[in-house]
Design an enzyme around this catalytic site. Structure first.
Site, mmCIF file in Angstrom:
data_model
loop_
_atom_site.group_PDB
_atom_site.id
_atom_site.type_symbol
_atom_site.label_atom_id
_atom_site.label_comp_id
_atom_site.label_asym_id
_atom_site.label_seq_id
_atom_site.Cartn_x
_atom_site.Cartn_y
_atom_site.Cartn_z
ATOM 1 N N ASN A 83 0.810 -1.278 0.047
ATOM 2 C CA ASN A 83 0.081 0.054 -0.054
ATOM 3 C C ASN A 83 0.820 1.374 -0.261
ATOM 4 O O ASN A 83 1.692 1.156 0.734
ATOM 5 C CB ASN A 83 -0.829 -0.107 1.223
ATOM 6 C CG ASN A 83 -1.698 1.164 1.021
ATOM 7 O OD1 ASN A 83 -1.700 2.240 1.776
ATOM 8 N ND2 ASN A 83 -3.065 1.002 0.546
ATOM 9 N N GLN A 112 4.907 0.091 -5.469
ATOM 10 C CA GLN A 112 5.815 0.451 -4.119
ATOM 11 C C GLN A 112 6.787 -0.784 -4.013
ATOM 12 O O GLN A 112 8.096 -0.372 -3.274
ATOM 13 C CB GLN A 112 5.099 0.568 -3.035
ATOM 14 C CG GLN A 112 4.077 1.516 -3.177
ATOM 15 C CD GLN A 112 4.710 2.993 -3.159
ATOM 16 O OE1 GLN A 112 5.887 3.173 -2.889
ATOM 17 N NE2 GLN A 112 3.979 4.034 -3.877
ATOM 18 N N SER A 128 6.521 1.092 -11.816
ATOM 19 C CA SER A 128 6.896 2.522 -12.265
ATOM 20 C C SER A 128 8.405 2.499 -11.676
ATOM 21 O O SER A 128 8.723 2.426 -10.658
ATOM 22 C CB SER A 128 6.166 3.293 -11.693
ATOM 23 O OG SER A 128 6.084 4.683 -12.014
ATOM 24 N N HIS A 130 10.518 5.257 -11.347
ATOM 25 C CA HIS A 130 10.949 6.272 -10.442
ATOM 26 C C HIS A 130 10.865 5.795 -8.811
ATOM 27 O O HIS A 130 11.516 6.400 -8.045
ATOM 28 C CB HIS A 130 10.290 7.592 -10.442
ATOM 29 C CG HIS A 130 8.815 7.703 -10.224
ATOM 30 N ND1 HIS A 130 7.717 7.161 -10.610
ATOM 31 C CD2 HIS A 130 8.345 8.151 -8.944
ATOM 32 C CE1 HIS A 130 6.869 7.261 -9.993
ATOM 33 N NE2 HIS A 130 6.965 7.871 -8.880
ATOM 34 N N THR A 163 6.067 5.040 -29.770
ATOM 35 C CA THR A 163 7.520 4.911 -29.977
ATOM 36 C C THR A 163 8.143 4.348 -28.457
ATOM 37 O O THR A 163 7.602 5.351 -27.565
ATOM 38 C CB THR A 163 7.959 6.209 -30.692
ATOM 39 O OG1 THR A 163 7.552 6.333 -31.893
ATOM 40 C CG2 THR A 163 9.543 5.829 -30.583
ATOM 41 N N CYS A 245 0.946 11.305 -3.928
ATOM 42 C CA CYS A 245 0.662 12.025 -5.033
ATOM 43 C C CYS A 245 -0.711 12.610 -4.973
ATOM 44 O O CYS A 245 -1.192 13.414 -5.967
ATOM 45 C CB CYS A 245 0.525 11.044 -6.113
ATOM 46 S SG CYS A 245 -0.625 9.697 -5.779
#
Length: 301
Positions: A83, A112, A128, A130, A163, A245
């Site tokens: 979470n 996460q 993701s 990052h 692309t 976020c």
């Protein structure tokens, strides 16, 4: 995929939100249920799918998983691995056993956890870059097999037009290839923060559940999260109320509500996250600031 120990196809995406959108809107299996504590990127795409309840520690209700799988075999169930507010780690192996026994598909948001924990035995995994030190705007959709999705044309063997971001993919792979002891260090730091906050009259959210050390939520009884944010900010410390976020929003966290917290208590919770660059000095400053704020407020749990 090899660095993560994944043998199936990999689709490169612009991040977790796009990966989740592709997985949910183009899956051949209908989405039957999502856990109640999923990220908003899942919930806003879930339509009338059942919300799987969680207990007071944020752990998904296995009986509810069994119920929906028995009622709608062969469908897709979405349960995140970790979470994004509480750090709670779901028991996805147990969830996968139930889903697969019914011929269903398990979608796991591993935003996460990827690069920190071993991947769960899910059929579709979203990550993701990052979140593990890679470039922003880069992610991946890991598939057990291409046949889980409907092809829509374009690149990525027809499953994702546009692309490919080659430089982003290389950056993501390089970040995954970094190996050191930073997670052990963060785990020790989180233990220090937990102990200090408990001693100062605070509450650790989901203290009895397995939690990833990089994310934790804490309640300061009697002190609104908005007031805490201001005082932490004045001390040069960035924390958030709810998910990172949505840190600009002061709405009550749906995650904490799903865990059974009333609005008054939930609105006293802040989220603290740590990463590769976190130092002992950072931790000491967080603890000292929390203690100072709590002391001025006369916090008592």
């Amino acid at each position: 995929g090899a660095v993560l120990g994944w043998a199936g196809p990999v689709l490169f995406t612009s991040g977790a939100s796009e990966g989740l959108s592709i997985a949910i809107t183009h899956a051949k299996a209908a989405l039957a249920a999502v856990s109640a504590t999923e990220h908003d990127a899942v919930l806003r795409l879930s339509g009338d799918a059942m919300r799987l309840p969680v207990d007071s520690q944020g752990r998904v209700d296995m009986k509810a998983v069994e119920f929906i799988c028995a009622r709608r075999p062969g469908t897709m169930i979405a349960v995140h691995h970790v979470n994004n507010e509480t750090g709670v780690v779901q028991e996805l192996r147990a969830v996968a056993d139930i889903v697969h026994a019914s011929g269903g598909v398990l979608l796991a948001d591993c935003t996460q956890s990827a690069g920190k924990l071993a991947l769960p035995p899910a059929d579709i995994i979203v990550l993701s870059a990052h979140k593990f030190g890679g470039p922003p705007g880069m992610g991946a959709l890991l598939l057990r097999e291409f046949g889980l999705l409907r092809a829509i044309g374009g690149q990525e063997q027809g499953y994702r037009p546009g692309t490919e971001n080659l430089s982003g993919a290389c950056g993501m792979a390089a970040a995954l290839d970094v190996r050191d002891d930073w997670l052990d260090r963060i785990d020790a730091y989180r233990g220090q923060i937990d102990a200090a906050i408990l001693a100062a009259g605070g509450q650790i959210i989901a203290a009895d559940a397995p939690r990833l050390a990089t994310i934790a939520s804490y309640r300061m009884p009697g002190m609104k999260a908005a007031a805490q944010l201001i005082q932490f900010d004045m001390a040069g410390i960035a924390v958030s109320a709810g998910s990172a976020c949505s840190s600009g929003s002061l709405k009550t966290s749906p995650v904490l509500q799903a865990m059974g917290m009333d609005d008054a208590a939930a609105n006293e919770v802040v989220r603290i996250s740590m990463g590769h660059s976190t130092t002992q000095a950072d931790v000491d400053r967080v603890i000292a600031t929390w203690q100072a704020i709590a002391g001025r407020a006369g916090v008592r749990l």
